[in-house]
Enzyme design. Structure first.
Site, PDB file in Angstrom:
ATOM      1  N   CYS A 298      66.750  33.350  80.073  1.00  0.00           N
ATOM      2  CA  CYS A 298      68.149  33.000  80.366  1.00  0.00           C
ATOM      3  C   CYS A 298      68.993  34.151  80.916  1.00  0.00           C
ATOM      4  CB  CYS A 298      68.839  32.408  79.156  1.00  0.00           C
ATOM      5  SG  CYS A 298      67.749  31.722  77.925  1.00  0.00           S
TER       6      CYS A 298
ATOM      7  N   ARG B 195      57.165  36.619  72.297  1.00  0.00           N
ATOM      8  CA  ARG B 195      57.870  36.427  71.035  1.00  0.00           C
ATOM      9  C   ARG B 195      56.985  36.881  69.895  1.00  0.00           C
ATOM     10  NH1 ARG B 195      60.756  30.571  72.183  1.00  0.00           N
ATOM     11  NH2 ARG B 195      61.789  31.256  74.089  1.00  0.00           N
TER      12      ARG B 195
ATOM     13  N   GLN C  81      57.067  29.678  80.180  1.00  0.00           N
ATOM     14  CA  GLN C  81      57.875  28.458  80.137  1.00  0.00           C
ATOM     15  C   GLN C  81      58.068  27.932  81.545  1.00  0.00           C
ATOM     16  OE1 GLN C  81      61.316  30.450  78.259  1.00  0.00           O
ATOM     17  NE2 GLN C  81      61.161  28.887  76.680  1.00  0.00           N
TER      18      GLN C  81
ATOM     19  N   HIS D  51      67.583  27.030  84.540  1.00  0.00           N
ATOM     20  CA  HIS D  51      68.969  27.041  84.075  1.00  0.00           C
ATOM     21  C   HIS D  51      69.837  26.415  85.145  1.00  0.00           C
ATOM     22  CE1 HIS D  51      66.960  29.972  81.518  1.00  0.00           C
ATOM     23  NE2 HIS D  51      67.790  29.517  80.598  1.00  0.00           N
TER      24      HIS D  51
ATOM     25  N   LYS E 122      71.945  19.064  72.472  1.00  0.00           N
ATOM     26  CA  LYS E 122      70.726  19.015  73.280  1.00  0.00           C
ATOM     27  C   LYS E 122      70.025  17.682  73.145  1.00  0.00           C
ATOM     28  CE  LYS E 122      67.885  20.832  69.566  1.00  0.00           C
ATOM     29  NZ  LYS E 122      66.756  21.604  69.149  1.00  0.00           N
TER      30      LYS E 122
ATOM     31  N   HIS F 132      70.174  24.913  79.672  1.00  0.00           N
ATOM     32  CA  HIS F 132      68.794  25.418  79.685  1.00  0.00           C
ATOM     33  C   HIS F 132      67.922  24.182  79.674  1.00  0.00           C
ATOM     34  CE1 HIS F 132      70.011  29.228  77.475  1.00  0.00           C
ATOM     35  NE2 HIS F 132      70.925  28.421  77.028  1.00  0.00           N
TER      36      HIS F 132
HETATM   37 ZN   LIG Z   1      67.451  29.522  78.638  1.00  0.00          ZN
END
Ligand SMILES: [Zn+2]
Ligand SMILES: [Zn+2]
Length: 645
Positions: free
Chosen positions: A336, A365, A383, A387, A471, A517
Site C-alpha cells: 500500500c 511477513r 499478492q 489500490h 470491507k 485496497h
Molecule cells: Zn493495501
C-alpha cells in the site's frame, strides 16, 4: 413449595416447582425431547441436565440440532478420551481437552510417545466406557480440598490450572475413575457418545509455550451419527490424497528448502508455468478493466512505515529492519504505501480518478516457525494487489467492479460456490475507528448497494470492520466443501489522511480521495495451494504444465511422433514426446500419474492415416482422431480456459 416460571424459546411460559432439574423439565415436555436432550441453557448459560433451576428464567433444552450441541458433545468426548487414557496409562498427566471446529483433542504429559497402536487401544477403551454409560457427575470442592484431591493423584498440570483459575469453590467432573477440573457442562452420560474416532497424535506445549513442557496431543473427532462420522472420515481421506504439499512433490511443482528457511517458496519449472498462466490471465484482465500495472521495491526506509502506521499497528508481523549506512530499511509487509507514493508523485484532478494501481507485489511477513503450512501459510508471498483511489461519486461502481472481477476469476478457475461477508463498524463504539462518520456511511452504503444490485447474498458482520474502514470478504468453497478466504475489497480512511492524499475537485478545491485496497486471489502462493487441492493436481488444460504427451508405440513410429509433437507446439500447445525405452503401458501410466490431460498414442495405423489414438486422463481411451482435429480442440480448450471438457 414455591413455583418458578420457565420461558421457552417459542415464547411459551410454564410453571414448575422451584429446584426442578433441567432433565425433569425436558421429561415434562415430552419423552422425545428428554431422549434427545444433551444439556440446557438457562438464562443464556449452558448447564448440565442435572442442574437445578432455582429461579424463573428463560430455558432452552440443548439437543443435537442446537448450534451449541456439537461442541458440548465433542468436549464430552475429550473427557472420555482422557478417562480411557488414564485407565491404560495411569502415568499420563492430562493438560487441557477442548472441542475444536472439526473434533476435539486432549493434551498429556507422558515420557513415552503414544503410538498408532496405543491410539487403537485407547479408542477401544473409550468404546467400552461409552457402553458402560457412565454419568458425567458434577461435584463441587472448596479450593484447598480440591487441590489436595488432584495432588494426591499426582496431577500436577491440573493443580496448576486449579491454582490459576479455580474460584473458592470449584466444579470437578467425574467420569468413571477420571476426575477433571472443568466448568462443564457435558452430555449426561458416556452412553450418549455414539460416533467418535481418534485420528492422530502430535507434539504440543504446555500453555502453548515453545519453551515450556512438551506434551502429546491426541486428536479425535466425534459426530452424532455413524453416518456423519463416516462422511467426515472419507473427506479427510480425500483431503489427504489432495494435500498440496504431497502433490507439490509428486508433480514437481514447488519446494520449501531448509537451507533457505521456512515459509519461503521455490517455484519449480512446472509450478512456475502454472503461475505464469495465472499471472498472464490476470494482467490481461487488469488492463482490460482499466488498471495500471506498477512495480515497486521490496524494501523501504523505516520512516515510510512510521508514516503508514505499520510500525505501530503491524510490527509483530514484520521482519526486523536491516540497518544500512543512511537509515534502517524494512522489508515490505504490504504494498500500500508504495502505491500511495506513486499516486502522490503526480498532481491529481477529479478527471484522473479513479486511479487503479495493480501489482503482483511480493511481501514478507513474520510468522512463527511452528505455524507455517506448505503454500497456505508462508513468510514470503505475492499478492495480486491493487489500490483504487476514487471520488465519492465513483466509489460504488469501483467496489462493484471489484466484486464482479473476483467472481469472474473464481468461475474461470473452476469454483462455483462462494460466500460473501460485509464487515461494518460498530456504530456504538465509534471511538475505535479512524475516519469520519460520513465516510463510513458512504463506504458501507456503496459496498452494500454494490452487493444488492448484483443480488449477491451476504452476511453482515457488525463490528468486524478494521479500524480504518469497512470491507467485503469473499470466501470460496472447494470440491471438498472447505471455505477459503481469498478476496478482500477494503476501504481505508486512515492512509489517505496519514499521507495527505489529495485531488482537485470539480469545485477547484482540494479533496481527500477514497482509497480501496483489493486483492482477489489474495496470495498467489496460497491460491496455488487451494488450486492444487481443488483439482487434486489435475489442472484444466490451460493451466496444465504439460498439455499433451505424445507416445510412439515403438521406435518405428518415432518420426511421426516427432511430427505430431511439432504440430502441437506450432499451435502453442505444451506437448512433450515420451520416447523412453519403456513399455507403452508404463509410459501411459507415467503420463497419467503426472496428470497430463491428453495422451496421443501413435503406431502404424496412426502414422499412415495421420491420426492419433487419443487418451484422456479422466476417462481413458477416446478413440482415433485426426491430428488436426485434436490440435484444434486442445487449442480451443486453452483459448476458452475451459474448466471442464
Ligand atoms: Zn493495501
Ligand atoms: Zn469438561
Amino acid at each position: 413449595m414455591a413455583n418458578i416460571q420457565l420461558t421457552f424459546p417459542d415464547g411459551g411460559v410454564k410453571e414448575f416447582p422451584k429446584g426442578i432439574t433441567a432433565r425433569e423439565v425436558a421429561q415434562a415436555i415430552g419423552p422425545r425431547l428428554a431422549a434427545e436432550a444433551l444439556a440446557a441453557k438457562v438464562n443464556g448459560q449452558l448447564v448440565d441436565l442435572s442442574s437445578r433451576i432455582e429461579a424463573s428464567a428463560p430455558l432452552e433444552i440443548i439437543t443435537p440440532s442446537s448450534p451449541e450441541g456439537l461442541e458440548l458433545y465433542r468436549h464430552s468426548s475429550a473427557h472420555l478420551l482422557a478417562a480411557a487414557v488414564k485407565e491404560i496409562f495411569p502415568e499420563a498427566r492430562p493438560g487441557i481437552g477442548p472441542a475444536t471446529d472439526t473434533g476435539f483433542y486432549y493434551d498429556f504429559a507422558r515420557e513415552k510417545p503414544f503410538t498408532e497402536d496405543d491410539l487403537k487401544t485407547i479408542e477401544t477403551k473409550m468404546q467400552e466406557l461409552a457402553k458402560a454409560n457412565l454419568p458425567y457427575e458434577r461435584l463441587e470442592y472448596p479450593k484447598a480440598d480440591g487441590l489436595k484431591l488432584f495432588e494426591q493423584q499426582g496431577e500436577n498440570l491440573k493443580c496448576e490450572l486449579i491454582q490459576e483459575k479455580a474460584e473458592a469453590v470449584f466444579p470437578v467432573y467425574r467420569t468413571g475413575n477420571f476426575l477433571d477440573f472443568c466448568r462443564g457442562p457435558h452430555v449426561p452420560s458416556t452412553g450418549r457418545l455414539k460416533a467418535f474416532k481418534l485420528l492422530s497424535v502430535a507434539g504440543a506445549y504446555w500453555k502453548g509455550d515453545e519453551h515450556g513442557l512438551p506434551l502429546q496431543r491426541i486428536y479425535g473427532t466425534a459426530f452424532f451419527t455413524r453416518k456423519e462420522l463416516d462422511e467426515h472420515l472419507t473427506r479427510l481421506e480425500e483431503a489427504k490424497k489432495r494435500d498440496h504439499r504431497r502433490l507439490g512433490t509428486e508433480l514437481d511443482l514447488f519446494s520449501i528448502q531448509d537451507e533457505a528457511g521456512p515459509g519461503l517458496i521455490f517455484w519449480h519449472p512446472k509450478g512456475g508455468l502454472i503461475r505464469k498462466e495465472i499471472e498472464d490471465f490476470l494482467r490481461e484482465e487488469l488492463l482490460r478493466q482499466g488498471y495500471d500495472l506498477v512495480y515497486t521495491p521490496h524494501v523501504a526506509r523505516v520512516d515510510l512505515w512510521k508514516t503508514s502506521g505499520h510500525l505501530s499497528f503491524y510490527q509483530e508481523n514484520m521482519f526486523t529492519p536491516i540497518q544500512l549506512e543512511d537509515a534502517a530499511y524494512q522489508l515490505k509487509p504490504m504494498n500500500c504505501p508504495f502505491h500511495i507514493l506513486i499516486y502522490k508523485n503526480t498532481r491529481r484532478s477529479y478527471r484522473d480518478l479513479p486511479v487503479r494501481l495493480a501489482e503482483f507485489g511480493t511481501v514478507y511477513r513474520y510468522e512463527r516457525s511452528g505455524v507455517m503450512h506448505g503454500l497456505l501459510r508462508v513468510r514470503g508471498f505475492t499478492q495480486d494487489d491493487a489500490h483504487i483511489f476514487a471520488t465519492p461519486e465513483t466509489v460504488e461502481a469501483e467496489a462493484g467492479a471489484c466484486v464482479d472481477f473476483a467472481l469472474m476469476l473464481f468461475k474461470v478457475f473452476g469454483f462455483d460456490q462462494y460466500e460473501v461477508e460485509l464487515s461494518t463498524w460498530d456504530p456504538n463504539d465509534r471511538a475505535k475507528y479512524s475516519g469520519e462518520a460520513s465516510q463510513w456511511e458512504l463506504a458501507e452504503r456503496s459496498l452494500e448497494s454494490a452487493l444488492r444490485r448484483r443480488k449477491i447474498p451476504f452476511k453482515r458482520m457488525v463490528g468486524e470492520a478494521a479500524f480504518y474502514g469497512p470491507k467485503i470478504d469473499i470466501k470460496l468453497v472447494d470440491t471438498l466443501g472447505r471455505f477459503w478466504q481469498l478476496s478482500t475489497v477494503q476501504f481505508d480512511f486512515f492512509l489517505p489522511q496519514r499521507f495527505g492524499l489529495e485531488y482537485t475537485g470539480a469545485d477547484g478545491q482540494l479533496h481527500q480521495p477514497l482509497m480501496v485496497h483489493r486483492a482477489l486471489l489474495g496470495s498467489i502462493e496460497r491460491f496455488f495451494g487451494v488450486l492444487i487441492e481443488h483439482y487434486a493436481g489435475a489442472f484444466p488444460v490451460w493451466l496444465a504444465p504439460v498439455q499433451a504427451m505424445v507416445l510412439p508405440v515403438s521406435d518405428k513410429h518415432l518420426e511421426y511422433a516427432r511430427e505430431v509433437a511439432d504440430t502441437l507446439r506450432q499451435a502453442k500447445i505444451r506437448a512433450r514426446l515420451d520416447d523412453r525405452n519403456e513399455k507403452l503401458n508404463a509410459r501411459i501410466r507415467d503420463a497419467q500419474l503426472q496428470k497430463v490431460p491428453f495422451m496421443l498414442v501413435v503406431g502404424d495405423r496412426e502414422a499412415q492415416a495421420r491420426t492419433v489414438a487419443l487418451r484422456r486422463r479422466d476417462t481413458g481411451d477416446a478413440g482415433s482422431r485426426s491430428l488436426d482435429e485434436v490440435r484444434d480442440w486442445i487449442r480451443q480448450l486453452i483459448d476458452t480456459r475451459a474448466a471442464k471438457w
